[in-house]
Design a protein around this motif. Structure first.
Motif, PDB file in Angstrom:
ATOM      1  N   LEU A  12       0.793  -1.224   0.000  1.00 41.49           N
ATOM      2  CA  LEU A  12       0.000   0.000   0.000  1.00 41.49           C
ATOM      3  C   LEU A  12       0.831   1.282   0.000  1.00 41.49           C
ATOM      4  CD1 LEU A  12      -2.657  -1.114   2.647  1.00 41.49           C
ATOM      5  CD2 LEU A  12      -2.848  -1.214   0.151  1.00 41.49           C
ATOM      6  N   THR A  73       1.683   6.502  -2.540  1.00 43.30           N
ATOM      7  CA  THR A  73       0.960   5.271  -2.886  1.00 43.30           C
ATOM      8  C   THR A  73       1.097   4.921  -4.368  1.00 43.30           C
ATOM      9  OG1 THR A  73      -1.084   6.512  -3.294  1.00 43.30           O
ATOM     10  CG2 THR A  73      -0.752   5.658  -1.069  1.00 43.30           C
ATOM     11  N   HIS A  77      -4.567   3.992  -5.367  1.00 47.89           N
ATOM     12  CA  HIS A  77      -6.000   4.099  -5.092  1.00 47.89           C
ATOM     13  C   HIS A  77      -6.707   4.953  -6.137  1.00 47.89           C
ATOM     14  CE1 HIS A  77      -4.906   2.088  -1.531  1.00 47.89           C
ATOM     15  NE2 HIS A  77      -4.506   3.140  -0.851  1.00 47.89           N
ATOM     16  N   ALA A 147      -9.313   6.112   4.777  1.00 47.56           N
ATOM     17  CA  ALA A 147      -9.127   5.384   3.519  1.00 47.56           C
ATOM     18  C   ALA A 147      -8.643   3.966   3.776  1.00 47.56           C
ATOM     19  CB  ALA A 147      -8.129   6.132   2.630  1.00 47.56           C
ATOM     20  N   ARG A 148      -7.710   3.806   4.714  1.00 47.28           N
ATOM     21  CA  ARG A 148      -7.165   2.464   4.965  1.00 47.28           C
ATOM     22  C   ARG A 148      -8.080   1.628   5.841  1.00 47.28           C
ATOM     23  NH1 ARG A 148      -4.561   6.595   2.652  1.00 47.28           N
ATOM     24  NH2 ARG A 148      -2.933   5.762   1.283  1.00 47.28           N
ATOM     25  N   LEU A 151     -10.420  -0.490   3.699  1.00 46.34           N
ATOM     26  CA  LEU A 151      -9.919  -1.715   3.079  1.00 46.34           C
ATOM     27  C   LEU A 151     -10.368  -2.954   3.850  1.00 46.34           C
ATOM     28  CD1 LEU A 151      -6.288  -0.602   2.133  1.00 46.34           C
ATOM     29  CD2 LEU A 151      -8.354  -0.560   0.729  1.00 46.34           C
ATOM     30  N   GLY A 236      -9.232   0.076  -4.025  1.00 44.13           N
ATOM     31  CA  GLY A 236      -8.667   1.410  -4.207  1.00 44.13           C
ATOM     32  C   GLY A 236      -9.737   2.475  -4.292  1.00 44.13           C
ATOM     33  N   ALA A 239     -11.072   3.212  -0.891  1.00 43.68           N
ATOM     34  CA  ALA A 239     -10.164   4.048  -0.111  1.00 43.68           C
ATOM     35  C   ALA A 239     -10.339   5.524  -0.454  1.00 43.68           C
ATOM     36  CB  ALA A 239      -8.720   3.611  -0.345  1.00 43.68           C
ATOM     37  N   GLU A 240     -10.373   5.836  -1.757  1.00 42.58           N
ATOM     38  CA  GLU A 240     -10.532   7.236  -2.160  1.00 42.58           C
ATOM     39  C   GLU A 240     -11.909   7.770  -1.786  1.00 42.58           C
ATOM     40  OE1 GLU A 240      -8.396   9.385  -3.235  1.00 42.58           O
ATOM     41  OE2 GLU A 240      -6.752   7.940  -3.308  1.00 42.58           O
TER      42      GLU A 240
END
Length: 252
Positions: A12, A73, A77, A147-148, A151, A236, A239-240
């Motif tokens: 990541l 990154t 993402h 964002a993480r 996941l 991805g 996350a965004e």
């Protein structure tokens, strides 16, 4: 957990980390440890944004923070977000949409989604940095962690992979619900503590994280219905979406 964290940082981020294990149990631990990646990358981007904001104003500070996160990154993402937008926008059956997402080029839906998302992130962050560099930095950190956290929710046991190969198949179905809840709650608590330490003892940062995760969850449900599961691109995009949702929540 050490192997999982190395997997998370190696996958990541651009940080050079030796990944010794590449299996599904390690992938599940990596998704649970992903918020720590967000904490590290978010801190680096927040520092850059705060410095630029202090010297050149809130708008450029926001641009710097978003740019640093993208660089750290490799735009992973953002690439996923564009691919998912093209797949969803194509209106084609799941197999054809997945093929479109796998292509290296970006279509009009992807370009438009990227432009609007980046504009929204920069505009929301510019307002925070204009208030103070510290407020902007904490907003960057909130977005990166949210964002993480998303996941883990995309990799719940109940979520299948859309196709047999790729990163999505490696991590799909590897995270228990209790684990996703625990890391999200821990992240929310950490953001509240960071706000309290900075002199802003407000629930706005944990709430922004929750709202960002809610936006990512809606996208996940749409993608599972549309593609019959997740891919790395879907993660991805989640996350965004979570990052943007959190920033917009802070802005309003």
């Amino acid at each position: 957990m050490g192997h999982g964290l190395r997997f998370a940082f190696g996958t990541l981020s651009v940080l050079r980390v030796r990944v010794d294990r590449w299996d599904r149990p390690t992938a599940g631990r990596a998704m649970l440890g992903a918020p720590l990646v967000g904490l590290v990358l978010g801190a680096l981007a927040a520092g850059a944004g705060a410095l630029v904001s202090w010297r050149a104003g809130g708008l450029l500070g926001a641009v710097a923070a978003v740019s640093v996160l993208a660089a750290l990154t490799r735009g992973l993402h953002l690439d996923g977000l564009a691919d998912v937008a093209d797949g969803l926008g194509s209106g084609k059956p799941a197999e054809d949409a997945l093929r479109i997402m796998k292509q290296s080029d970006i279509g009009p839906f992807g370009v438009l989604t990227l432009v609007l998302t980046l504009l929204a992130q920069i505009a929301a962050l510019a307002g925070q940095f204009t208030v103070s560099p510290g407020r902007g930095a904490l907003a960057v950190l909130t977005a990166a962690v949210a964002a993480r956290c998303a996941l883990a929710w995309g990799c719940l046991h109940s979520v299948p992979a859309a196709r047999p190969g790729g990163l999505g198949a490696m991590v799909a179905g590897t995270v228990p619900l209790a684990g996703a809840l625990a890391v999200s709650a821990g992240s929310a608590l950490a953001l509240w503590a960071a706000g309290w330490a900075a002199g802003w003892p407000s629930p706005r940062y944990p709430l922004a994280l929750v709202l960002g995760l809610g936006c990512a969850w809606l996208l996940l449900r749409r993608c599972v219905r549309r593609f019959d599961g997740i891919t790395g691109d879907v993660l991805g995009a989640m996350a965004e979406t979570a990052a943007t949702g959190a920033l917009l929540a802070l802005a309003v």
